[in-house]
Design an enzyme around this catalytic site. Sequence first.
Site, mmCIF file in Angstrom:
data_model
loop_
_atom_site.group_PDB
_atom_site.id
_atom_site.type_symbol
_atom_site.label_atom_id
_atom_site.label_comp_id
_atom_site.label_asym_id
_atom_site.label_seq_id
_atom_site.Cartn_x
_atom_site.Cartn_y
_atom_site.Cartn_z
ATOM 1 N N SER A 1 0.821 -1.212 0.000
ATOM 2 C CA SER A 1 0.000 0.000 0.000
ATOM 3 C C SER A 1 0.855 1.262 0.000
ATOM 4 O O SER A 1 2.059 1.231 0.270
ATOM 5 C CB SER A 1 -0.946 0.036 1.212
ATOM 6 O OG SER A 1 -0.324 0.605 2.339
ATOM 7 N N VAL A 2 0.178 2.386 -0.266
ATOM 8 C CA VAL A 2 0.818 3.693 -0.236
ATOM 9 C C VAL A 2 1.379 4.013 1.145
ATOM 10 O O VAL A 2 2.331 4.797 1.282
ATOM 11 C CB VAL A 2 -0.188 4.786 -0.675
ATOM 12 C CG1 VAL A 2 -1.350 4.890 0.292
ATOM 13 C CG2 VAL A 2 0.486 6.137 -0.857
ATOM 14 N N LYS A 3 0.822 3.387 2.191
ATOM 15 C CA LYS A 3 1.234 3.694 3.561
ATOM 16 C C LYS A 3 2.629 3.182 3.898
ATOM 17 O O LYS A 3 3.187 3.554 4.935
ATOM 18 C CB LYS A 3 0.216 3.122 4.544
ATOM 19 C CG LYS A 3 -1.149 3.796 4.486
ATOM 20 C CD LYS A 3 -1.081 5.244 4.921
ATOM 21 C CE LYS A 3 -2.460 5.865 5.045
ATOM 22 N NZ LYS A 3 -2.405 7.236 5.547
ATOM 23 N N ASP A 4 3.214 2.361 3.040
ATOM 24 C CA ASP A 4 4.596 1.928 3.274
ATOM 25 C C ASP A 4 5.544 3.122 3.306
ATOM 26 O O ASP A 4 6.542 3.124 4.028
ATOM 27 C CB ASP A 4 5.053 0.971 2.180
ATOM 28 C CG ASP A 4 4.408 -0.390 2.288
ATOM 29 O OD1 ASP A 4 3.554 -0.585 3.173
ATOM 30 O OD2 ASP A 4 4.758 -1.272 1.477
ATOM 31 N N ALA B 1 5.207 4.698 6.715
ATOM 32 C CA ALA B 1 5.761 3.792 7.724
ATOM 33 C C ALA B 1 7.280 3.894 7.778
ATOM 34 O O ALA B 1 7.878 3.986 8.861
ATOM 35 C CB ALA B 1 5.322 2.356 7.424
#
Length: 378
Positions: A85-88, A91
């Site tokens: 996901s884009v949230k990597d 993170a």
Amino acid sequence: CTDFRTISAKIKMLPSRSAGVASLLWSAACSGCRAISRSSTALSGVRDGLQGTVGNTPLIKLGSLSEQTGCTIAVKAEQLNPGGSVKDRAALYLLKDAEKRGLIKPGGMVVEGTAGNTGIGLAHMCKALGYKCVIYMPNTQSQEKVDALTVLGAEVRQVPAVPFDNPDNYNHQARRYAETLDNAVWTNQFDNTANKQAHVETTGPEIWNQTDGKVDAVTFGTGTGGTLAGVGTFLKSKNPNIKVVLADPQGSVLYNYFTNGALQRSEGSSITEGIGQGRVTENLKGSPVDYAVLVKDIEAVEMTFKLLHDEGFFVGASSGLNVAAAVQVAKDLGPGHFIVTCLCDSGQRYYARLYNRKWMEGKGLLSAIPEHYRSSLH
């Protein structure tokens, strides 16, 4: 050395099938030249660990929607990040920030409140970097996300979904728990602007370079605000005429906030996960948003299934919302413009809900899926 340059030039002049001759030439080179050759080969195109694979996702033109609107509509394929996901991106930068500020030492604990994708990204990074991970998440999120976090070794604490101003909100519980531990950090994705910085330094420049600076507008759904704010900040620094458009699901306050200045929820609620807000986060404050569009679930769902059947992308409803917003922006700007958004994550994370006939029917959204697309439901 001269020897290295001479041998390199001779090898380049050889026919493609002359590997044996090339080998003999290199064997005649000095040991220093051979070491340079080996080092160059080893490093070329090699990423540094899992964290080295985050970002640099492809930008893909959506053919059917581009033809329909007369604009180029393109998506960053963020589901191709290592954690899916884009949230990597956030993170990685949240962990780098904690390390830089000395908030965590080797073997420490990372604690976060998340709807799932940031948690999955953190869990991947924690495995790669030697940290432990505890995730607080609302009990309204998909089971597939919970299962992924568990496989990755995170301790998952599902708590009732309550507003941010409630002390039992999942973010506040995450913060309080981290404060009780030694060598632990609450990464605070909503208000730690390292999240935004990830997109200032990576996603924004990637979009600028991949479009050769010809992008006219970007639009993203917003949860923490990091993607929209970071990409918008970078692109506006390159060209202030680029439009930055916030895409908001029903039931969130952000459409009304950027339209009329009121923190007032739009009517209804949404099945989308990880986007929509009840407040303006630190990541979103001061972001260069030109305007906002409201995307209803029926539009997001229809677009999600259109992406699957017409473009081949198996994604979640937040991706459908993003692309539906991009189509709206294309209509606003008129033909001939270049609009960029992103595919947030894979549809596999929502298989038991979004792609389930009975669940969608229970939400009153089965009718949003055109009949000829319903073959994908189980």
